[in-house]
Structure formats: C-alpha cells, structure tokens
Design a protein around this motif. Structure first.
Motif, PDB file in Angstrom:
ATOM      1  N   LEU A 132      -6.928  24.530 -12.447  1.00 43.25           N
ATOM      2  CA  LEU A 132      -7.976  23.589 -12.837  1.00 43.25           C
ATOM      3  C   LEU A 132      -7.398  22.194 -13.077  1.00 43.25           C
ATOM      4  O   LEU A 132      -8.013  21.182 -12.718  1.00 43.25           O
ATOM      5  CB  LEU A 132      -8.676  24.093 -14.102  1.00 43.25           C
ATOM      6  CG  LEU A 132      -9.949  23.356 -14.541  1.00 43.25           C
ATOM      7  CD1 LEU A 132     -11.018  23.417 -13.467  1.00 43.25           C
ATOM      8  CD2 LEU A 132     -10.475  23.949 -15.841  1.00 43.25           C
ATOM      9  N   ALA A 133      -6.202  22.140 -13.669  1.00 40.26           N
ATOM     10  CA  ALA A 133      -5.572  20.848 -13.971  1.00 40.26           C
ATOM     11  C   ALA A 133      -4.856  20.255 -12.760  1.00 40.26           C
ATOM     12  O   ALA A 133      -4.935  19.051 -12.502  1.00 40.26           O
ATOM     13  CB  ALA A 133      -4.581  21.010 -15.115  1.00 40.26           C
ATOM     14  N   SER A 134      -4.132  21.083 -12.034  1.00 40.97           N
ATOM     15  CA  SER A 134      -3.317  20.580 -10.930  1.00 40.97           C
ATOM     16  C   SER A 134      -4.139  20.221  -9.695  1.00 40.97           C
ATOM     17  O   SER A 134      -3.807  19.267  -8.979  1.00 40.97           O
ATOM     18  CB  SER A 134      -2.249  21.611 -10.546  1.00 40.97           C
ATOM     19  OG  SER A 134      -2.846  22.831 -10.146  1.00 40.97           O
ATOM     20  N   GLN A 135      -5.219  20.961  -9.447  1.00 38.19           N
ATOM     21  CA  GLN A 135      -6.025  20.700  -8.256  1.00 38.19           C
ATOM     22  C   GLN A 135      -7.271  19.864  -8.537  1.00 38.19           C
ATOM     23  O   GLN A 135      -7.700  19.073  -7.698  1.00 38.19           O
ATOM     24  CB  GLN A 135      -6.438  22.022  -7.603  1.00 38.19           C
ATOM     25  CG  GLN A 135      -5.278  22.795  -7.014  1.00 38.19           C
ATOM     26  CD  GLN A 135      -5.733  23.993  -6.196  1.00 38.19           C
ATOM     27  OE1 GLN A 135      -6.883  24.078  -5.764  1.00 38.19           O
ATOM     28  NE2 GLN A 135      -4.837  24.937  -5.979  1.00 38.19           N
ATOM     29  N   TYR A 136      -7.831  20.030  -9.744  1.00 39.65           N
ATOM     30  CA  TYR A 136      -9.107  19.361 -10.041  1.00 39.65           C
ATOM     31  C   TYR A 136      -9.004  18.404 -11.227  1.00 39.65           C
ATOM     32  O   TYR A 136     -10.017  17.884 -11.681  1.00 39.65           O
ATOM     33  CB  TYR A 136     -10.190  20.413 -10.277  1.00 39.65           C
ATOM     34  CG  TYR A 136     -10.301  21.408  -9.132  1.00 39.65           C
ATOM     35  CD1 TYR A 136     -10.662  20.974  -7.856  1.00 39.65           C
ATOM     36  CD2 TYR A 136      -9.996  22.757  -9.316  1.00 39.65           C
ATOM     37  CE1 TYR A 136     -10.734  21.864  -6.794  1.00 39.65           C
ATOM     38  CE2 TYR A 136     -10.071  23.654  -8.254  1.00 39.65           C
ATOM     39  CZ  TYR A 136     -10.430  23.201  -7.007  1.00 39.65           C
ATOM     40  OH  TYR A 136     -10.505  24.087  -5.949  1.00 39.65           O
ATOM     41  N   HIS A 137      -7.796  18.183 -11.737  1.00 40.21           N
ATOM     42  CA  HIS A 137      -7.519  17.194 -12.797  1.00 40.21           C
ATOM     43  C   HIS A 137      -8.292  17.431 -14.083  1.00 40.21           C
ATOM     44  O   HIS A 137      -8.477  16.504 -14.878  1.00 40.21           O
ATOM     45  CB  HIS A 137      -7.791  15.774 -12.277  1.00 40.21           C
ATOM     46  CG  HIS A 137      -7.008  15.426 -11.052  1.00 40.21           C
ATOM     47  ND1 HIS A 137      -7.567  15.372  -9.797  1.00 40.21           N
ATOM     48  CD2 HIS A 137      -5.683  15.150 -10.897  1.00 40.21           C
ATOM     49  CE1 HIS A 137      -6.649  15.057  -8.912  1.00 40.21           C
ATOM     50  NE2 HIS A 137      -5.486  14.928  -9.540  1.00 40.21           N
ATOM     51  N   ASN A 138      -8.750  18.653 -14.294  1.00 39.13           N
ATOM     52  CA  ASN A 138      -9.471  19.000 -15.526  1.00 39.13           C
ATOM     53  C   ASN A 138      -8.456  19.555 -16.528  1.00 39.13           C
ATOM     54  O   ASN A 138      -8.040  20.700 -16.430  1.00 39.13           O
ATOM     55  CB  ASN A 138     -10.564  20.029 -15.224  1.00 39.13           C
ATOM     56  CG  ASN A 138     -11.478  20.278 -16.412  1.00 39.13           C
ATOM     57  OD1 ASN A 138     -11.071  20.153 -17.566  1.00 39.13           O
ATOM     58  ND2 ASN A 138     -12.722  20.656 -16.137  1.00 39.13           N
ATOM     59  N   LEU A 139      -8.068  18.729 -17.496  1.00 39.16           N
ATOM     60  CA  LEU A 139      -7.026  19.121 -18.448  1.00 39.16           C
ATOM     61  C   LEU A 139      -7.537  19.945 -19.616  1.00 39.16           C
ATOM     62  O   LEU A 139      -6.751  20.610 -20.296  1.00 39.16           O
ATOM     63  CB  LEU A 139      -6.337  17.863 -19.015  1.00 39.16           C
ATOM     64  CG  LEU A 139      -5.460  17.061 -18.070  1.00 39.16           C
ATOM     65  CD1 LEU A 139      -5.024  15.758 -18.749  1.00 39.16           C
ATOM     66  CD2 LEU A 139      -4.250  17.868 -17.635  1.00 39.16           C
ATOM     67  N   PHE A 140      -8.837  19.907 -19.881  1.00 42.64           N
ATOM     68  CA  PHE A 140      -9.361  20.479 -21.125  1.00 42.64           C
ATOM     69  C   PHE A 140     -10.318  21.662 -20.935  1.00 42.64           C
ATOM     70  O   PHE A 140     -10.935  22.112 -21.883  1.00 42.64           O
ATOM     71  CB  PHE A 140     -10.062  19.382 -21.934  1.00 42.64           C
ATOM     72  CG  PHE A 140      -9.180  18.206 -22.217  1.00 42.64           C
ATOM     73  CD1 PHE A 140      -8.311  18.216 -23.301  1.00 42.64           C
ATOM     74  CD2 PHE A 140      -9.182  17.096 -21.382  1.00 42.64           C
ATOM     75  CE1 PHE A 140      -7.482  17.137 -23.562  1.00 42.64           C
ATOM     76  CE2 PHE A 140      -8.353  16.002 -21.636  1.00 42.64           C
ATOM     77  CZ  PHE A 140      -7.500  16.027 -22.729  1.00 42.64           C
ATOM     78  N   GLY A 141     -10.428  22.130 -19.721  1.00 42.19           N
ATOM     79  CA  GLY A 141     -11.326  23.253 -19.469  1.00 42.19           C
ATOM     80  C   GLY A 141     -12.783  22.912 -19.747  1.00 42.19           C
ATOM     81  O   GLY A 141     -13.563  23.767 -20.164  1.00 42.19           O
ATOM     82  N   ILE A 142     -13.145  21.649 -19.521  1.00 46.07           N
ATOM     83  CA  ILE A 142     -14.532  21.221 -19.765  1.00 46.07           C
ATOM     84  C   ILE A 142     -15.429  21.743 -18.659  1.00 46.07           C
ATOM     85  O   ILE A 142     -15.166  21.541 -17.476  1.00 46.07           O
ATOM     86  CB  ILE A 142     -14.623  19.685 -19.865  1.00 46.07           C
ATOM     87  CG1 ILE A 142     -13.842  19.202 -21.098  1.00 46.07           C
ATOM     88  CG2 ILE A 142     -16.073  19.230 -19.950  1.00 46.07           C
ATOM     89  CD1 ILE A 142     -13.813  17.697 -21.269  1.00 46.07           C
ATOM     90  N   LYS A 143     -16.484  22.408 -19.074  1.00 42.76           N
ATOM     91  CA  LYS A 143     -17.407  23.015 -18.122  1.00 42.76           C
ATOM     92  C   LYS A 143     -18.436  21.990 -17.646  1.00 42.76           C
ATOM     93  O   LYS A 143     -18.711  21.000 -18.313  1.00 42.76           O
ATOM     94  CB  LYS A 143     -18.099  24.211 -18.761  1.00 42.76           C
ATOM     95  CG  LYS A 143     -17.139  25.345 -19.114  1.00 42.76           C
ATOM     96  CD  LYS A 143     -17.827  26.470 -19.854  1.00 42.76           C
ATOM     97  CE  LYS A 143     -16.821  27.558 -20.230  1.00 42.76           C
ATOM     98  NZ  LYS A 143     -17.433  28.661 -20.992  1.00 42.76           N
ATOM     99  N   GLY A 144     -18.998  22.241 -16.474  1.00 41.09           N
ATOM    100  CA  GLY A 144     -20.004  21.345 -15.916  1.00 41.09           C
ATOM    101  C   GLY A 144     -20.706  21.991 -14.744  1.00 41.09           C
ATOM    102  O   GLY A 144     -20.236  22.999 -14.203  1.00 41.09           O
ATOM    103  N   THR A 145     -21.814  21.426 -14.374  1.00 35.70           N
ATOM    104  CA  THR A 145     -22.584  21.960 -13.248  1.00 35.70           C
ATOM    105  C   THR A 145     -22.771  20.872 -12.196  1.00 35.70           C
ATOM    106  O   THR A 145     -22.321  19.744 -12.380  1.00 35.70           O
ATOM    107  CB  THR A 145     -23.961  22.455 -13.724  1.00 35.70           C
ATOM    108  OG1 THR A 145     -24.649  21.371 -14.390  1.00 35.70           O
ATOM    109  CG2 THR A 145     -23.818  23.609 -14.691  1.00 35.70           C
TER     110      THR A 145
END
Length: 209
Positions: A99-112
């Motif tokens: 999630l962090a390395s491919q999609y730059h999401n460091l905090f596990g923030i959910k979204g739709t």
C-alpha cells in the motif's frame, strides 16, 4: 639375544612412529574442521551484521524522507510530527508495505471511488485478528499521504468531525498516542503503546521541537 632385543626395539619404534602419525593426522583433521566451523561462523556473523546495518540505514532514510512534511504539517496545524511519523512507520512497515510502496498510502487510510484500491488487511475484532478486504486511498506521493492524514486529524470522519480533536490538542506524544487509540484509529488494542515505543526507540520526539 641381542638380535632379538634389537628387533623388538625396532618394532616398538615403528609402532610409536605409526601411532604418532595417526595422532598427527587426527589433530590436523580436527584443526581443519574447527577452522572451517569458526570461519563459517564468522562469515555468518558478518552477513548478519551487514543485513542489520542495511536495515538500520533504510530506516534512517525513511525517517529522513517523511520528517520534512510531518514537521511542515506540525508547524501549520499543530499535529505532532513524532506521532505522524510513528504512525507512518507502524502502518506502512517503514514504507515497505504494498500500500505504501506502490500507492503511497502510509497510514492505511481507507477510501472509495476510482482513486482507490481493493486490498487485504488485518483487523482486530472480538478478541482475535482476522483478514478482510477493503478499499484504500491512492496518493501520488508520501507527502500527499501525510497531508491527507493531517486533514483527517483536523476534520475527523464523516460520522464524527471531532473524532481526533484530542490528538491535535494533546500536550505531548503520549497523550496523542492514547487519544488515537481512544478514537479507534486502529483496531489494535496495543496501538498507543506501540506508537510510544517507536517514538522512544528512534527519538522521534526531537522532531516535535
């Protein structure tokens, strides 16, 4: 009689010589084996130390990468940089999670929506960890992820706008960590203590100054 004694003496010498050769051979073999064992052991220790040093260096690089944005958000919105960085470390496993390395999401923030990815994650519920699938936000950079995380702290969730108010108003990182757990940011029952431990281990509170 003298000849017999001479033969016996010669025979004894041969036996002693043969025995000495066997002992020498055995000693040489033992030395070689011990040398091989010690050499292998030292080589393994060298590799282990090399791996540890690489891991430590990668952690230092990760801290260096996220510190400027975390401090910028702190200066602008009073969100503690140490907490932001500790969360990024825990949630992304030092930036190595998919999630962090491919999609730059460091905090596990959910979204739709179209700018999200369906992924598996672990959550703690009813006294045990379970694996679920959920959608998570995708960001163009780690900096963008940190900025959005700060906005989440300021604006709360769609169900409760003041959800993270105590995190922002906390006097120190310990209070902020506990406030995050009380606000159910993560389902991990040890979330606050883990954040505090990361901050203490890597002296992240120095970034709060």
């Amino acid at each position: 009689m003298a000849r017999k004694r001479k033969r016996r003496t010669t025979s004894r010498r041969k036996k002693r010589s043969s025995s000495t050769k066997w002992i020498t051979t055995i000693l040489v073999i033992l030395v070689v084996l011990m040398g091989g064992y010690i050499g292998h052991h030292l080589y393994q220790r060298h590799l282990q130390q090399e791996i540890i040093e690489k891991q430590q260096n990668s952690k230092r690089l990760f801290i260096k990468a996220i510190a400027p944005e975390a401090q910028a958000m702190q200066n602008q919105y009073h969100s503690k940089a140490s907490i932001t960085m500790a969360q990024a470390i825990l949630e992304s496993n030092w930036g190595t999670s998919k999630l962090a390395s491919q999609y730059h999401n460091l905090f596990g923030i959910k979204g739709t929506g179209p700018n999200s990815k369906l992924m598996t994650t672990k959550e703690y519920t009813k006294g045990k960890w379970i694996v679920i699938k959920d959608r998570f936000k995708v960001y163009p950079s780690w900096s963008a992820s940190i900025k959005d995380h700060t906005q989440l702290m300021l604006n709360g969730t769609q169900y409760k706008q003041e959800n993270y108010e105590k995190v922002i108003k906390a006097q120190n990182y310990r209070e902020a960590a506990q406030a995050l757990q009380d606000a159910n940011y993560a389902t991990d029952p040890d979330y606050a203590s883990k954040l505090i431990n990361v901050i203490k281990t890597y002296n992240l509170d120095k970034y709060d100054n």
